[in-house]
Design a protein around this motif. Structure first.
Motif, mmCIF file in Angstrom:
data_model
loop_
_atom_site.group_PDB
_atom_site.id
_atom_site.type_symbol
_atom_site.label_atom_id
_atom_site.label_comp_id
_atom_site.label_asym_id
_atom_site.label_seq_id
_atom_site.Cartn_x
_atom_site.Cartn_y
_atom_site.Cartn_z
ATOM 1 N N PRO A 177 0.823 -1.215 0.000
ATOM 2 C CA PRO A 177 0.000 0.000 0.000
ATOM 3 C C PRO A 177 0.858 1.267 0.000
ATOM 4 O O PRO A 177 1.882 1.324 0.688
ATOM 5 C CB PRO A 177 -0.778 -0.093 1.314
ATOM 6 C CG PRO A 177 -0.666 -1.494 1.763
ATOM 7 C CD PRO A 177 0.555 -2.081 1.140
ATOM 8 N N VAL A 178 0.431 2.236 -0.772
ATOM 9 C CA VAL A 178 1.102 3.541 -0.766
ATOM 10 C C VAL A 178 0.657 4.260 0.503
ATOM 11 O O VAL A 178 -0.533 4.338 0.800
ATOM 12 C CB VAL A 178 0.717 4.352 -2.034
ATOM 13 C CG1 VAL A 178 1.164 5.795 -1.923
ATOM 14 C CG2 VAL A 178 1.307 3.697 -3.275
ATOM 15 N N LEU A 179 1.616 4.755 1.264
ATOM 16 C CA LEU A 179 1.295 5.439 2.524
ATOM 17 C C LEU A 179 1.341 6.949 2.362
ATOM 18 O O LEU A 179 0.518 7.666 2.928
ATOM 19 C CB LEU A 179 2.266 4.993 3.625
ATOM 20 C CG LEU A 179 2.310 3.475 3.885
ATOM 21 C CD1 LEU A 179 3.368 3.151 4.924
ATOM 22 C CD2 LEU A 179 0.948 2.953 4.327
ATOM 23 N N VAL A 180 2.319 7.410 1.613
ATOM 24 C CA VAL A 180 2.448 8.845 1.335
ATOM 25 C C VAL A 180 2.777 9.008 -0.141
ATOM 26 O O VAL A 180 3.627 8.283 -0.663
ATOM 27 C CB VAL A 180 3.578 9.494 2.181
ATOM 28 C CG1 VAL A 180 3.703 10.991 1.874
ATOM 29 C CG2 VAL A 180 3.366 9.275 3.675
ATOM 30 N N GLY A 181 2.105 9.947 -0.796
ATOM 31 C CA GLY A 181 2.426 10.231 -2.196
ATOM 32 C C GLY A 181 1.566 9.457 -3.164
ATOM 33 O O GLY A 181 0.519 8.914 -2.804
ATOM 34 N N SER A 182 2.032 9.419 -4.397
ATOM 35 C CA SER A 182 1.310 8.757 -5.468
ATOM 36 C C SER A 182 2.323 7.922 -6.235
ATOM 37 O O SER A 182 3.441 8.363 -6.482
ATOM 38 C CB SER A 182 0.687 9.839 -6.353
ATOM 39 O OG SER A 182 0.253 9.306 -7.575
#
Ligand SMILES: O=C(O)CCC(=O)C(=O)O
Ligand SMILES: [Fe+2]
Length: 207
Positions: A177-182
């Motif tokens: 999973p992406v936690l910060v950003g794109s």
């Protein structure tokens, strides 16, 4: 906790130095220019749902000369023929966007899945990161215990099949999973047809 979660947390890679040295060969050169990556994202943007979960678009070589050039670069770098490869897939992950552990190749026990395999199975995967991700978003290989952090302009390449054509289960992988950003990636799935003289077949199943 499963291996997927563990690797995503940055724990439990536990690779032997030998395996590590065989798996990693990361060059610090940009495999696509910044302009090329921006163009690819620009072409894909109207067709993905940026910043929510995971979504993707397919880019045909006819859409822009740059796409054609990128395909050619993948051929030059991998030594594999891309004439019969799939179109370039561009995917975006927003916060929380992830992809559960899976195999890129079609398995023999999915007969209905073989219908569109005239070009053969997915012999190899080329996965290029088109953004840096401040936190999360690694690609993890749960069988091998490896985690690859996205670095813009770098790519991961692996064979999904043994030279015999048998699927290699060690390629099981997932996107954390992406936690910060794109997170932006582009995928190129190279098929078996066209590689007859580029990658010799093996005599044993696991050759
Ligand atoms: O985005 C990633 O890190 C992996 C994506 C992937 O495995 C896929 O699209 O098949
Ligand atoms: Fe995949």
């Amino acid at each position: 906790m499963g291996k997927y979660e563990q690797l995503c947390r940055g724990e439990g890679t536990g690779m032997t130095p030998r395996r590590q040295s065989r798996l990693f060969c990361r060059h610090s050169v940009l495999l696509l220019t910044l302009a090329e990556m921006e163009k690819v994202k620009e072409l894909a943007k109207p067709r993905v749902s940026p910043n929510i979960g995971w979504s993707y678009a397919w880019l045909g070589a006819y859409e822009h000369p740059m796409v054609d050039k990128i395909n050619q670069r993948i051929e030059d770098l991998t030594g594999l023929d891309v004439t019969m490869a799939e179109d370039l897939q561009v995917a975006n992950y927003g916060i929380g966007g992830q992809y559960e552990p899976h195999l890129d190749y079609r398995q023999k026990d999915e007969p209905e899945e073989f219908e569109d395999l005239v070009e053969g199975n997915r012999i190899a995967t080329w996965l290029l990161y088109m953004s840096d991700v401040p936190a999360g978003g690694a690609t993890v290989f749960t069988e091998v215990g490896a985690a690859v952090r996205p670095i813009k302009g770098t790519a991961v390449f692996w064979y999904n099949l043994y030279p015999s054509g048998e699927g290699d289960y060690r390629t099981l992988h997932a996107a954390c999973p992406v936690l910060v950003g794109s997170k932006w990636v582009s995928n190129k799935w190279i098929r078996e047809r066209g590689q007859e003289f580029r990658r010799r077949c093996g005599l044993q199943e696991k050759d």
